[in-house]
Scaffold this motif. Structure first.
Motif, PDB file in Angstrom:
ATOM      1  N   TYR A 437       0.599  -5.822 -26.924  1.00 17.94           N
ATOM      2  CA  TYR A 437      -0.804  -5.686 -26.172  1.00 17.94           C
ATOM      3  C   TYR A 437      -0.352  -6.082 -24.452  1.00 17.94           C
ATOM      4  O   TYR A 437       0.676  -6.998 -24.573  1.00 17.94           O
ATOM      5  N   TYR A 438      -0.717  -5.627 -23.653  1.00 15.47           N
ATOM      6  CA  TYR A 438      -0.442  -5.941 -22.269  1.00 15.47           C
ATOM      7  C   TYR A 438      -1.425  -5.799 -21.309  1.00 15.47           C
ATOM      8  O   TYR A 438      -2.615  -4.950 -21.266  1.00 15.47           O
ATOM      9  N   LEU A 439      -1.521  -6.466 -20.306  1.00 13.15           N
ATOM     10  CA  LEU A 439      -2.468  -6.429 -19.267  1.00 13.15           C
ATOM     11  C   LEU A 439      -2.509  -5.058 -18.360  1.00 13.15           C
ATOM     12  O   LEU A 439      -1.363  -4.989 -17.823  1.00 13.15           O
ATOM     13  N   ALA A 440      -3.431  -4.221 -18.582  1.00 16.02           N
ATOM     14  CA  ALA A 440      -3.635  -2.966 -17.906  1.00 16.02           C
ATOM     15  C   ALA A 440      -4.016  -3.010 -16.328  1.00 16.02           C
ATOM     16  O   ALA A 440      -3.542  -2.519 -15.428  1.00 16.02           O
ATOM     17  N   SER A 441      -5.113  -3.884 -16.309  1.00 17.11           N
ATOM     18  CA  SER A 441      -5.501  -4.083 -14.821  1.00 17.11           C
ATOM     19  C   SER A 441      -6.506  -5.319 -14.984  1.00 17.11           C
ATOM     20  O   SER A 441      -7.051  -5.729 -16.117  1.00 17.11           O
ATOM     21  N   VAL A 442      -6.902  -5.840 -13.552  1.00 11.49           N
ATOM     22  CA  VAL A 442      -7.871  -6.766 -13.502  1.00 11.49           C
ATOM     23  C   VAL A 442      -8.850  -6.109 -12.318  1.00 11.49           C
ATOM     24  O   VAL A 442      -8.287  -5.864 -11.277  1.00 11.49           O
ATOM     25  N   ASP A 443     -10.173  -6.299 -12.819  1.00 13.57           N
ATOM     26  CA  ASP A 443     -10.951  -5.591 -11.618  1.00 13.57           C
ATOM     27  C   ASP A 443     -11.707  -6.779 -10.820  1.00 13.57           C
ATOM     28  O   ASP A 443     -11.185  -7.848 -10.707  1.00 13.57           O
ATOM     29  N   ASP A 444     -12.501  -6.260  -9.766  1.00 16.84           N
ATOM     30  CA  ASP A 444     -12.820  -7.138  -8.776  1.00 16.84           C
ATOM     31  C   ASP A 444     -13.692  -8.385  -9.179  1.00 16.84           C
ATOM     32  O   ASP A 444     -13.984  -9.197  -8.199  1.00 16.84           O
ATOM     33  N   LYS A 445     -14.074  -8.245 -10.488  1.00 16.62           N
ATOM     34  CA  LYS A 445     -14.704  -9.603 -10.866  1.00 16.62           C
ATOM     35  C   LYS A 445     -13.730 -10.308 -11.851  1.00 16.62           C
ATOM     36  O   LYS A 445     -14.412 -11.082 -12.672  1.00 16.62           O
ATOM     37  N   HIS A 446     -12.598 -10.273 -11.793  1.00 16.15           N
ATOM     38  CA  HIS A 446     -11.790 -10.760 -12.738  1.00 16.15           C
ATOM     39  C   HIS A 446     -11.723 -10.556 -14.014  1.00 16.15           C
ATOM     40  O   HIS A 446     -11.285 -11.254 -15.148  1.00 16.15           O
ATOM     41  N   ARG A 447     -12.332  -9.586 -14.477  1.00 18.37           N
ATOM     42  CA  ARG A 447     -12.263  -8.977 -15.657  1.00 18.37           C
ATOM     43  C   ARG A 447     -11.080  -8.053 -16.097  1.00 18.37           C
ATOM     44  O   ARG A 447     -10.679  -7.194 -15.522  1.00 18.37           O
ATOM     45  N   ARG A 448     -10.506  -8.675 -17.313  1.00 18.22           N
ATOM     46  CA  ARG A 448      -9.156  -8.056 -17.695  1.00 18.22           C
ATOM     47  C   ARG A 448      -9.147  -7.092 -18.802  1.00 18.22           C
ATOM     48  O   ARG A 448      -9.847  -7.379 -19.765  1.00 18.22           O
ATOM     49  N   GLN A 449      -8.583  -5.968 -18.498  1.00 19.93           N
ATOM     50  CA  GLN A 449      -8.411  -5.071 -19.553  1.00 19.93           C
ATOM     51  C   GLN A 449      -7.067  -4.680 -20.193  1.00 19.93           C
ATOM     52  O   GLN A 449      -6.268  -4.975 -19.211  1.00 19.93           O
ATOM     53  N   TYR A 450      -6.839  -4.638 -21.281  1.00 20.61           N
ATOM     54  CA  TYR A 450      -5.526  -4.552 -22.229  1.00 20.61           C
ATOM     55  C   TYR A 450      -5.575  -3.455 -22.915  1.00 20.61           C
ATOM     56  O   TYR A 450      -6.775  -2.731 -23.348  1.00 20.61           O
ATOM     57  N   GLU A 451      -4.302  -2.907 -23.112  1.00 18.68           N
ATOM     58  CA  GLU A 451      -4.036  -1.851 -23.863  1.00 18.68           C
ATOM     59  C   GLU A 451      -2.958  -2.159 -24.790  1.00 18.68           C
ATOM     60  O   GLU A 451      -2.280  -3.304 -24.543  1.00 18.68           O
ATOM     61  N   ARG A 452      -2.463  -1.313 -25.909  1.00 23.77           N
ATOM     62  CA  ARG A 452      -1.559  -1.614 -26.748  1.00 23.77           C
ATOM     63  C   ARG A 452      -0.400  -0.408 -26.653  1.00 23.77           C
ATOM     64  O   ARG A 452      -0.544   0.681 -26.590  1.00 23.77           O
ATOM     65  N   LYS A 453       0.772  -1.116 -26.472  1.00 21.84           N
ATOM     66  CA  LYS A 453       1.967  -0.026 -26.421  1.00 21.84           C
ATOM     67  C   LYS A 453       2.291   0.689 -27.793  1.00 21.84           C
ATOM     68  O   LYS A 453       1.881   0.109 -28.930  1.00 21.84           O
ATOM     69  N   ALA A 454       3.002   1.803 -27.766  1.00 20.56           N
ATOM     70  CA  ALA A 454       3.150   2.601 -28.743  1.00 20.56           C
ATOM     71  C   ALA A 454       3.050   2.082 -30.295  1.00 20.56           C
ATOM     72  O   ALA A 454       3.528   1.004 -30.348  1.00 20.56           O
TER      73      ALA A 454
END
Length: 465
Positions: A437-454
């Motif tokens: 899993y890796y950090l895909a983005s952090v929005d302006d409210k500090h919410r973190r989105q994750y995705e999983r590699k291959a």
């Protein structure tokens, strides 16, 4: 698993899963880059390589990866977990626990009845989580399901003398009864006190405040106290190294582990009413008779003498457990359990059955315990456990060694973007292991989105799967 109101037998570790970053920096190369004398990090600290995270990995992604990998391996299903506790000092949010982020992995199973949250006290959090999980299984609150403990951290330091003692990693432990690694009841020595040897008062930074000399003094003194209290509570017997088959230590750096084992021998020597100094392991140590233990913490003559005297036992009983500590570095709460995984990976099941493994856990501030596992006499059960970590040497070999100059740039990027929002990480995901899993983005409210590699199809966003 069936619910039981009896005190369950052999509560302990049923399975282990280990994860560390695929990126590392070599300590010999780092010595040259830092302008240090040759051997300062490799001989002085006992380190070979140091794992580190790019801006694509944080404490959430490490824990998501190690837990998902365990589920993928089929040792347990999400609906079979009744307690999940995370031990960590790597804080992303002052309120929201890492455990709550991991609950995304349980969503598809519909299991929301999972007790436990995070436990924090420097490098001791994983041990406290383990003790809590075992106590839950042995309590009236237990509903027959497994407990899952995750010990994970990212250890980073500002540029300087402390930076080479960093590292990162996560260890997940599945707990239940009839375990191949059973906690020995009544075999625990604990020491806690107030100290400012290492702490993190600035929540806007990943870097700690460290008093190196005080930290070593606290570590060794706490170990002395725990060892003096370690033994059977039923007959008040203190154990000696002769009764400890293997030993694992929290490892800020491997040289301290070597010194620590030598110091345990010193403890045995000083409390032996008539040690044989003419032959055997204490031969030639007569000049140290009558020394006061508390006055020897920084005594180089004592240290060198007992390092040498304990080396044959160290090489057999402790050395195998230093694989990850030497190659990945200090994983904080995961460090001690990385040592356990290393020992299991390098020893054959036949060498482990029926043995006692002592575990010394230390967290600055300070909290410490010495406790032990008894290894089952069932060779097949032990083999199943060791097989789960047998891949670790090859996993280490498959890492990407990053040049020190590039490593320094990546550390600078982490420093500048820590807690930045909004933020889009820039590191190449090709630097990650498959399935991480890796950090895909952090929005302006500090919410973190994750995705999983291959190989993984999960997309985790704001608590939704």
């Amino acid at each position: 698993m069936e619910t039981s109101r009896q005190w369950p037998d052999r509560v302990g570790i049923l399975a282990l899963e280990v994860y560390f970053p695929r990126t590392c920096v070599n300590h010999t190369e780092l010595e040259t880059f830092d302008g240090c004398s040759a051997g300062k990090y490799t001989i002085g600290l006992g380190q070979t390589n140091m794992g580190f995270c790019t801006d694509r990995e944080d404490i959430h992604s490490l824990c998501l990866t190690v837990v998902q990998n365990m589920f993928d391996r089929g040792v347990a299903r999400p609906d079979e977990i009744g307690r999940l506790e995370v031990g960590t000092e790597t804080i992303v949010d002052k309120s929201k626990s890492v455990k709550s982020v991991l609950m995304q992995l349980f969503a598809a199973s519909g299991n929301t009845s999972v007790e436990g949250i995070d436990t924090t006290n420097a490098c001791y959090g994983g041990t406290s989580a383990l003790f809590n999980a075992a106590a839950w299984i042995e309590s009236s609150a237990w509903d027959g399901r497994y407990a899952l403990v995750v010990a994970a951290d990212i250890a980073v330091y500002a540029s300087g003398n402390a930076r080479p003692t960093g590292g990162a990693g996560a260890v997940a432990m599945l707990l239940g009864p009839n375990a191949p690694l059973a906690l020995e009841r009544g075999m625990r020595g604990t020491h806690m006190e107030h100290a400012y040897d290492f702490y993190k008062p600035d929540l806007s930074s990943e870097y700690p405040v460290v008093d190196g000399r005080l930290s070593i003094q606290c570590y060794l003194t706490a170990m002395d106290k725990c060892y003096q209290r370690f033994g059977s509570r039923t007959d008040k017997k203190q154990l000696t190294l002769d009764e400890i088959d293997f030993a694992c230590f929290h490892s800020p750096f491997t040289k301290l582990v070597q010194k620590s084992y030598g110091r345990l021998m010193l403890n045995d020597f000083l409390r032996d009413p008539s040690p044989n100094t003419s032959s055997g392991k204490y031969a030639g140590l007569e000049s140290f008779l009558g020394r006061k233990l508390e006055e020897t913490v920084f005594d180089k003559d004592v240290e060198k003498a007992f390092l040498k005297a304990s080396k044959p036992m160290y090489d057999e009983r402790v050395g195998p457990g230093t694989l990850l500590g030497t190659q990945v570095g200090n994983m904080y709460t995961a460090s001690l359990y990385g040592s356990l995984a290393s020992l299991l990976a390098l020893k054959k099941p036949e060498q482990l059955v029926g043995k006692r493994i002592a575990m010394f856990s230390y967290g600055s501030g300070l909290a410490s315990s010495l406790y032990s596992f008894n290894v089952s006499s069932d060779v097949a059960a032990v083999a199943k456990l060791t097989t789960s970590v047998s891949h670790l040497p090859k996993m280490l070999e498959s890492r990407t060694k990053v040049p020190p100059a590039e490593f320094a740039k990546m550390m600078k990027l982490r420093e500048e973007t820590h807690h930045l929002a909004p933020y889009k990480p820039v590191a190449d995901i090709d630097l990650l292991y498959p399935g991480a899993y890796y950090l895909a983005s952090v929005d302006d409210k500090h919410r973190r989105q994750y995705e999983r590699k291959a190989g993984g199809t999960s997309r985790l966003e704001n608590g939704q799967d």
